[in-house]
Design a protein around this motif. Structure first.
Motif, PDB file in Angstrom:
ATOM      1  N   GLY A  14       0.827  -1.335   0.044  1.00 41.36           N
ATOM      2  CA  GLY A  14       0.043   0.075  -0.239  1.00 41.36           C
ATOM      3  C   GLY A  14       0.967   1.245  -0.101  1.00 41.36           C
ATOM      4  O   GLY A  14       1.976   1.154   0.171  1.00 41.36           O
ATOM      5  N   PRO A  15       0.266   2.545  -0.426  1.00 39.34           N
ATOM      6  CA  PRO A  15       1.109   3.610  -0.369  1.00 39.34           C
ATOM      7  C   PRO A  15       1.737   3.930   0.937  1.00 39.34           C
ATOM      8  O   PRO A  15       2.892   4.468   0.986  1.00 39.34           O
ATOM      9  N   GLN A  16       1.110   3.594   2.059  1.00 32.77           N
ATOM     10  CA  GLN A  16       1.776   3.984   3.287  1.00 32.77           C
ATOM     11  C   GLN A  16       2.889   3.032   3.490  1.00 32.77           C
ATOM     12  O   GLN A  16       3.893   3.472   4.333  1.00 32.77           O
ATOM     13  N   ASP A  17       3.188   1.935   2.943  1.00 34.07           N
ATOM     14  CA  ASP A  17       4.154   0.948   3.196  1.00 34.07           C
ATOM     15  C   ASP A  17       5.383   1.535   2.727  1.00 34.07           C
ATOM     16  O   ASP A  17       6.585   1.140   3.119  1.00 34.07           O
ATOM     17  N   LEU A  18       5.280   2.458   1.748  1.00 32.52           N
ATOM     18  CA  LEU A  18       6.547   3.007   1.178  1.00 32.52           C
ATOM     19  C   LEU A  18       7.193   4.231   1.931  1.00 32.52           C
ATOM     20  O   LEU A  18       8.206   4.589   1.590  1.00 32.52           O
ATOM     21  N   ASP A  19       6.649   4.486   2.998  1.00 34.70           N
ATOM     22  CA  ASP A  19       7.064   5.766   3.756  1.00 34.70           C
ATOM     23  C   ASP A  19       8.357   5.497   4.300  1.00 34.70           C
ATOM     24  O   ASP A  19       8.687   4.243   5.102  1.00 34.70           O
ATOM     25  N   GLY A  20       9.410   6.008   3.834  1.00 33.87           N
ATOM     26  CA  GLY A  20      10.730   5.933   4.408  1.00 33.87           C
ATOM     27  C   GLY A  20      11.542   4.883   3.656  1.00 33.87           C
ATOM     28  O   GLY A  20      12.873   4.736   3.915  1.00 33.87           O
ATOM     29  N   VAL A  21      11.322   4.199   2.737  1.00 35.17           N
ATOM     30  CA  VAL A  21      11.793   2.977   2.034  1.00 35.17           C
ATOM     31  C   VAL A  21      12.592   3.728   0.953  1.00 35.17           C
ATOM     32  O   VAL A  21      12.167   4.394   0.094  1.00 35.17           O
ATOM     33  N   PRO A  22      13.772   3.654   0.897  1.00 36.83           N
ATOM     34  CA  PRO A  22      14.801   4.069  -0.435  1.00 36.83           C
ATOM     35  C   PRO A  22      14.016   3.438  -1.486  1.00 36.83           C
ATOM     36  O   PRO A  22      14.179   2.035  -1.776  1.00 36.83           O
ATOM     37  N   LEU A  23      14.092   4.319  -2.557  1.00 32.52           N
ATOM     38  CA  LEU A  23      13.145   3.878  -3.780  1.00 32.52           C
ATOM     39  C   LEU A  23      13.972   4.261  -5.115  1.00 32.52           C
ATOM     40  O   LEU A  23      14.372   5.531  -5.074  1.00 32.52           O
ATOM     41  N   ILE A  24      13.959   3.396  -5.934  1.00 29.85           N
ATOM     42  CA  ILE A  24      14.218   3.762  -7.489  1.00 29.85           C
ATOM     43  C   ILE A  24      12.969   3.676  -8.132  1.00 29.85           C
ATOM     44  O   ILE A  24      12.403   2.988  -8.183  1.00 29.85           O
ATOM     45  N   VAL A  25      12.810   4.914  -8.956  1.00 37.81           N
ATOM     46  CA  VAL A  25      11.564   5.074  -9.665  1.00 37.81           C
ATOM     47  C   VAL A  25      11.664   5.213 -11.139  1.00 37.81           C
ATOM     48  O   VAL A  25      12.675   5.877 -11.356  1.00 37.81           O
ATOM     49  N   PRO A  26      10.860   4.812 -12.025  1.00 41.65           N
ATOM     50  CA  PRO A  26      10.908   5.036 -13.535  1.00 41.65           C
ATOM     51  C   PRO A  26      11.065   6.536 -13.690  1.00 41.65           C
ATOM     52  O   PRO A  26      10.338   7.212 -12.921  1.00 41.65           O
ATOM     53  N   ARG A  27      11.737   7.091 -14.491  1.00 44.98           N
ATOM     54  CA  ARG A  27      11.712   8.494 -14.881  1.00 44.98           C
ATOM     55  C   ARG A  27      10.428   9.232 -15.090  1.00 44.98           C
ATOM     56  O   ARG A  27       9.604   8.149 -15.996  1.00 44.98           O
ATOM     57  N   GLY A  28       9.827  10.019 -14.557  1.00 43.80           N
ATOM     58  CA  GLY A  28       8.500  10.609 -15.185  1.00 43.80           C
ATOM     59  C   GLY A  28       7.320   9.846 -14.429  1.00 43.80           C
ATOM     60  O   GLY A  28       6.294  10.477 -14.636  1.00 43.80           O
ATOM     61  N   VAL A  29       7.468   8.875 -13.815  1.00 47.58           N
ATOM     62  CA  VAL A  29       6.377   8.136 -13.257  1.00 47.58           C
ATOM     63  C   VAL A  29       5.637   8.848 -12.056  1.00 47.58           C
ATOM     64  O   VAL A  29       4.446   8.678 -12.205  1.00 47.58           O
ATOM     65  N   ASN A  39      15.347   4.004 -16.446  1.00 49.21           N
ATOM     66  CA  ASN A  39      14.132   3.625 -17.541  1.00 49.21           C
ATOM     67  C   ASN A  39      14.565   2.161 -17.898  1.00 49.21           C
ATOM     68  O   ASN A  39      13.844   1.927 -18.887  1.00 49.21           O
ATOM     69  N   LEU A  40      15.331   1.523 -17.226  1.00 44.53           N
ATOM     70  CA  LEU A  40      15.581  -0.027 -17.606  1.00 44.53           C
ATOM     71  C   LEU A  40      15.376  -0.653 -16.065  1.00 44.53           C
ATOM     72  O   LEU A  40      16.323  -0.458 -15.460  1.00 44.53           O
ATOM     73  N   MET A  41      14.305  -1.446 -15.989  1.00 43.32           N
ATOM     74  CA  MET A  41      14.145  -2.097 -14.707  1.00 43.32           C
ATOM     75  C   MET A  41      15.419  -3.145 -14.420  1.00 43.32           C
ATOM     76  O   MET A  41      15.653  -3.653 -13.381  1.00 43.32           O
ATOM     77  N   TYR A  42      15.875  -3.765 -15.599  1.00 42.15           N
ATOM     78  CA  TYR A  42      16.759  -4.653 -15.261  1.00 42.15           C
ATOM     79  C   TYR A  42      18.048  -4.093 -14.626  1.00 42.15           C
ATOM     80  O   TYR A  42      18.642  -4.661 -13.784  1.00 42.15           O
ATOM     81  N   ASN A  43      18.505  -2.946 -14.955  1.00 43.97           N
ATOM     82  CA  ASN A  43      19.500  -2.395 -14.161  1.00 43.97           C
ATOM     83  C   ASN A  43      19.167  -1.710 -12.895  1.00 43.97           C
ATOM     84  O   ASN A  43      20.026  -1.990 -11.966  1.00 43.97           O
ATOM     85  N   ALA A  44      17.842  -1.328 -12.698  1.00 41.05           N
ATOM     86  CA  ALA A  44      17.559  -1.129 -11.410  1.00 41.05           C
ATOM     87  C   ALA A  44      17.380  -2.268 -10.456  1.00 41.05           C
ATOM     88  O   ALA A  44      17.694  -2.163  -9.253  1.00 41.05           O
ATOM     89  N   GLY A  45      17.182  -3.494 -10.999  1.00 43.69           N
ATOM     90  CA  GLY A  45      17.334  -4.744 -10.228  1.00 43.69           C
ATOM     91  C   GLY A  45      18.620  -5.207  -9.885  1.00 43.69           C
ATOM     92  O   GLY A  45      18.642  -5.747  -8.664  1.00 43.69           O
ATOM     93  N   CYS A  46      19.688  -4.714 -10.515  1.00 45.35           N
ATOM     94  CA  CYS A  46      20.986  -4.974  -9.712  1.00 45.35           C
ATOM     95  C   CYS A  46      21.467  -4.198  -8.730  1.00 45.35           C
ATOM     96  O   CYS A  46      22.053  -4.476  -7.845  1.00 45.35           O
ATOM     97  N   PHE A  47      20.825  -2.850  -8.881  1.00 45.52           N
ATOM     98  CA  PHE A  47      20.666  -1.773  -7.588  1.00 45.52           C
ATOM     99  C   PHE A  47      19.910  -2.540  -6.270  1.00 45.52           C
ATOM    100  O   PHE A  47      20.559  -2.504  -5.128  1.00 45.52           O
ATOM    101  N   VAL A  48      18.903  -3.018  -6.815  1.00 46.89           N
ATOM    102  CA  VAL A  48      18.024  -3.810  -5.525  1.00 46.89           C
ATOM    103  C   VAL A  48      18.824  -4.903  -5.065  1.00 46.89           C
ATOM    104  O   VAL A  48      18.948  -5.248  -3.760  1.00 46.89           O
ATOM    105  N   ARG A  49      19.371  -5.668  -6.006  1.00 47.82           N
ATOM    106  CA  ARG A  49      19.848  -7.075  -5.452  1.00 47.82           C
ATOM    107  C   ARG A  49      21.119  -6.820  -4.545  1.00 47.82           C
ATOM    108  O   ARG A  49      21.397  -7.418  -3.617  1.00 47.82           O
ATOM    109  N   GLU A  50      21.869  -5.803  -4.769  1.00 51.08           N
ATOM    110  CA  GLU A  50      23.195  -5.120  -4.046  1.00 51.08           C
ATOM    111  C   GLU A  50      22.583  -4.593  -2.755  1.00 51.08           C
ATOM    112  O   GLU A  50      23.382  -4.220  -1.788  1.00 51.08           O
TER     113      GLU A  50
END
Length: 292
Positions: free
Chosen positions: A184-199, A223-234
């Protein structure tokens, strides 16, 4: 400006200096230096910050702008040459700039039909996001652009693409939110996020977030979720994005949880309808209309 001078300018930038570019172009270094000085004189700007050695070359802000535009000009020139050479045969390239989405499967089906009918047509894909895709359409560098909606489509011809991408959160399997069924929206409070450009500027996700949008902790864009996934994995952050763009098998160490209430992206394919369309692009649009 001569196309030859622009090609040589691009070579100097990409080879890292006058000497290396002269070797690649098979011309003398003094002749190339004179040509670049002439280009600077013609434009009335300094393009290079020259170092003491031939390889120590750096672009000024004007040089960086010219490099970008020169590449666009040469791409258009090469496309024009190819289209003229093809004559009456339906051949050549179809350039598609696209946001990352599972809906591209529909575009791929059109490409399959296109190749069956016209085997000499090649599809050139360029992954990007909204503003850059529109720029490529406007500059003639893309025949078609696949755009996430809502977007300003007033200056384009377009057709909606069926389906959509459920949005959610990509995270490590050991993340505290991984045990949730939905996010839910409230679950994202304070969570470090990578977001798609413009979303965050689009109505679908902004409406879903509501007041929680002000508390988002955005630490990166992509703009590429694969690259974002590398950051998430680390362990850098979690990533907001569409489902199915990254491997989330148990072996991957990642998992995806959909947003609740559910929110999905919708896409349309656009083209400039105020200029003639190359035959290869017309053939692609015909195939696309058939598979929709």
């Amino acid at each position: 400006m001569e196309l030859r001078s622009l090609r040589h300018f691009i070579a100097v930038v990409e080879e890292g200096g006058m000497t290396a570019a002269a070797d690649a172009l098979r011309i003398s270094q003094p002749a190339l230096s004179r040509q670049m000085s002439g280009l600077e004189d013609e434009l009335g700007v300094t393009l290079f910050i020259r170092g003491n050695r031939a390889r120590e070359i750096e672009l000024t802000s004007e040089g960086r702008l010219l490099y970008r535009r020169a590449r666009e000009i040469m791409e258009l020139a090469d496309r024009a040459r190819s289209e003229m050479r093809d004559g009456h045969d339906i051949a050549g390239d179809v350039h598609i700039a696209a946001a990352q989405s599972a809906v591209m499967c529909v575009v791929a089906r059109a490409a399959v039909l296109l190749r069956e009918r016209h085997p000499n047509i090649t599809v050139q894909l360029h992954d990007d996001f909204g503003a850059n895709i529109m720029e490529r359409l406007d500059n003639g560098l893309a025949d078609f652009g696949v755009l996430v909606q809502p977007a300003d489509m007033g200056r384009y011809g377009s057709v909606p693409l069926p389906g959509g991408d459920p949005m959610g959160l990509l995270m490590r399997r050991d993340h505290p939110l991984a045990g949730r069924i939905g996010i839910g929206p409230q679950d994202l409070d304070g969570v470090p996020l990578i977001v798609p450009r413009g979303v965050l500027g689009r109505g679908d996700l902004s409406g879903w977030l509501g007041r929680c949008a002000k508390r988002l902790r955005v630490v990166g864009t992509t703009n590429l979720m694969y690259n974002a996934g590398c950051f998430v994995r680390e362990g850098y952050a979690c990533a907001v994005g569409p489902r199915g763009m990254v491997d989330t098998s148990p072996e991957s160490g990642l998992c995806f949880r959909p947003f609740e209430p559910a929110v999905s992206t919708h896409l349309a394919i656009a083209w400039k309808d105020d200029r003639p369309m190359p035959p290869a692009a017309e053939a692609f649009l015909e195939a696309l209309r058939e598979v929709l």
